[in-house]
Enzyme design. Structure first.
Site: not given
Ligand code: AGP
Length: 606
Positions: A2, A601
């Site tokens: 947090c 993300k």
């Molecule tokens: C990680 O560097 C990537 N941006 C991407 O592969 C990510 O790990 C993948 O989209 C899974 O995301 P999550 O862990 O939120 O499911």
């Protein structure tokens, strides 16, 4: 996970300042928030579930009167996001208000002790316990500072705490251990915050607190004391020449670098994952004859490493599967007897949720490792464990990956114990290795950055980079490769080193860089053979190996020495230089590591 913010000002009401500061801290947690102030001898609180702007819209946080207050934006770890679990929390009679960032590991025993003393709890959080503990000690000491200190001394775990009380209405009491807490010093005001972004527009004079310290701020200034000895500490302010934008990255140029460098802390948090849920998940896995490990991207790579952990430590067969391929590959063979551990830091990845939905319709047992409490995955799983990485802003997964590996390792250890597959001696050895992880991570991140920057200079103009490893670190090769290609756009390939001669070796010619992840484990001899195969074909051999491994050093064009460690934790630590390699390669190419092209993300579309 947090963020907290507190302050006292000479003129006017503090609530609008606290709200604006809280908004800047929101990247640190955003499932609920609240403010408490003291006005006319009483504590007034406004808090709710949701983001700060939504809560302000609903409750008008600025309406709170009073020149002294505390504020909090939450990243839930104990107790789901809700109004009742939102901070600030109060004691029985509303004379004490507290906000807290961190994890109190012994909160259950403290809570039981206080309930026996007729304290009434209203939330499910660990934080509320602290307010009642101070209340209990105040009954004894009738001195708030002493009561505060005695209560803090009872806490085990990590905390950044800020407390106001009607007993000392002109002072803010602070305590720090294992979570950041900084003071901001001014002429007619004083602040305390999880990071400087909350007050940097008001003052650049900052006094960082250190672990096991308490502090008291008032309009007269600040006092700092060592918790154990009570010795007063004279600490001069440092001058932060940051602007607002830099402050949110705590001085780092990018969130990705900040998140790579804070893994010493995030790993400590993950090592303290809630045992009750690790137990529950490993119980389900223990009853299964096989378990699928399903994730996307980096989370899938954690499943690859996890599959070696579950097999090597607990002799449990697990099958790592890429989420988007799960239905095609196994959709016809799963049923009520199938157990699936889904891994997703966001808990919102569409490929994962699509596979979850398909599996639920076939009555499979759905388990999860996730970083975001209240996310869809945590709501649909029969059981889940929070990886406790803290929020990750950079698109590239870095600290959330090493957190996931730690959770897989803790689950594998639980399973090994349940199945009697591990001796007391082996268990003690591995526990010792686990305890070393945060320290080793900090050491590697501090000592290797410069070296890695030099390696980045050597590879940024290459057409192709290979990552080769064997055994436990095959997942490390996969993850190192993904980082480099997604952040620096350098075409890369990762293979089990033993597979090179079944095709990939055809790509090797003079100067092709090959990064070998080669710790001193049972695969070392064979990987040396692979190095020699590649060396004779002119490849540039870059190795990550134990610092005193002279044989591998002699074969390397570039040798990155890693500290000695138990081989079981090498995937968690050998990825750190590769994260830095991707980051520095991206920056050297003039790219923005926080916003790689075409990527998001959380990929919430199929
Ligand atoms: C990680 O560097 C990537 N941006 C991407 O592969 C990510 O790990 C993948 O989209 C899974 O995301 P999550 O862990 O939120 O499911």
């Amino acid at each position: 996970m947090c963020r907290i913010f507190a302050g006292i000002i000479k003129e006017g009401d503090i609530a609008p300042i606290l709200r604006i500061g809280l908004k800047r801290l929101e990247y640190g947690g955003y499932d609920s928030a609240g403010i408490a102030t003291i006005y006319e001898g009483k504590i007034h609180v406004k808090k709710d579930k949701g983001k700060i702007d939504e809560i302000h819209q609903k409750l008008n946080l600025d309406e709170l009167k009073g020149n002294i207050g505390i504020a909090h934006t939450r990243w839930a770890t104990h107790g789901a996001p809700s109004k009742i679990n939102a901070h600030p929390h109060l004691d029985c009679n509303g004379n004490i208000a507290i906000v807290h960032n961190g994890i109190i590991e012994n909160f259950l025993e403290l809570k039981q002790e206080l309930e026996q003393l007729n304290h009434k709890f209203v939330s499910k959080t660990d934080t509320e316990v602290i307010a009642h503990l101070i209340e209990e000690y105040y009954k004894v000491f009738k001195n708030f500072k002493e009561a505060f200190i005695e209560a803090i001394k009872r806490l085990q775990g990590s905390y950044a705490i800020s407390v106001i009380s009607t007993y000392e209405p002109d002072k803010i009491f602070l305590a720090k251990n294992g979570a950041p807490l900084l003071l901001g010093k001014g002429k007619d005001f004083n602040f305390a915050s999880s990071d400087a972004i909350a007050f940097i527009d008001k003052t650049k004079e900052c006094i960082p607190l250190e672990d096991n310290e308490i502090a008291i701020i008032s309009l007269e200034g600040y006092e700092i004391y060592k918790l154990g000895s009570g010795t007063k500490v004279n600490r001069k302010p440092i001058f932060l020449n940051w602007n607002l934008e830099q402050a949110s990255k705590e001085g780092y140029d990018h969130y990705m670098l900040k998140e790579i460098m804070e893994q010493e802390t995030s790993m400590r948090w993950s090592l303290n994952a809630q045992k009750i849920y690790l137990e529950l998940i490993s119980d389900y896995m223990d009853k299964a004859d096989k378990v699928f490990l399903v994730g996307a991207g980096t989370s899938y790579h954690s499943c690859v490493v996890g599959s070696y952990y579950y097999s090597k430590l607990a002799t449990v067969t697990t099958i790592p599967v890429i989420a988007s391929e799960f239905i095609e590959n196994y959709g016809s063979s799963i049923d009520i007897n199938t157990t699936i551990l889904f891994v997703s830091q966001s808990g919102e990845t569409a490929d994962v949720l699509n596979a979850v939905d398909f599996a639920r319709k076939r009555a499979c047992t759905i388990l999860a490792i996730c970083n975001v409490i209240g996310s869809t995955l945590t709501r649909v799983a029969r059981a889940y464990v929070l990886q406790q990485s803290g929020p990750e802003i950079g698109v590239a997964a870095t600290k959330t990956y090493t957190s996931q590996l730690i959770i897989h390792l803790l689950l594998a250890l639980n399973l090994a114990k349940k199945r009697g597959k591990i001796s007391q001696y082996e268990m003690d050895e591995i526990k010792e290795a686990l305890n070393e992880i945060p320290f080793l991570a900090g050491k590697i991140l501090r000592e290797k950055s410069k070296e890695i920057k030099e390696v980045a200079k050597r590879i940024i103009n290459k057409n192709h980079v290979f990552f080769l490893a064997r055994g436990l670190n095959y997942g490390t090769a996969l993850e190192g490769r993904l980082k480099l290609l997604e952040i620096a756009y350098i075409p890369s390939t990762a293979y089990p080193a033993g597979e090179s001669k079944h095709g990939p070796i055809s790509l090797i010619e003079e100067g092709v860089p090959i990064i070998f992840i080669a710790p001193k484990d049972e695969t070392r001899k064979q990987i040396i053979g692979n190095m020699m195969e590649m060396k004779t074909r002119g490849a540039e051999i870059i190795t990550l190996a134990e610092e005193d491994d002279e044989e591998i050093k002699s074969l390397s064009n570039i040798f990155i020495g890693m500290p000695k460690m138990n081989s079981i934790i090498t995937p968690i630590l050998y990825i750190l230089p590769l994260q830095l390699l991707a980051y520095y390669s991206s920056v050297l190419k003039g790219l923005d590591p926080d916003k790689p092209r075409n990527l998001a993300k959380s990929v919430t579309v199929l």
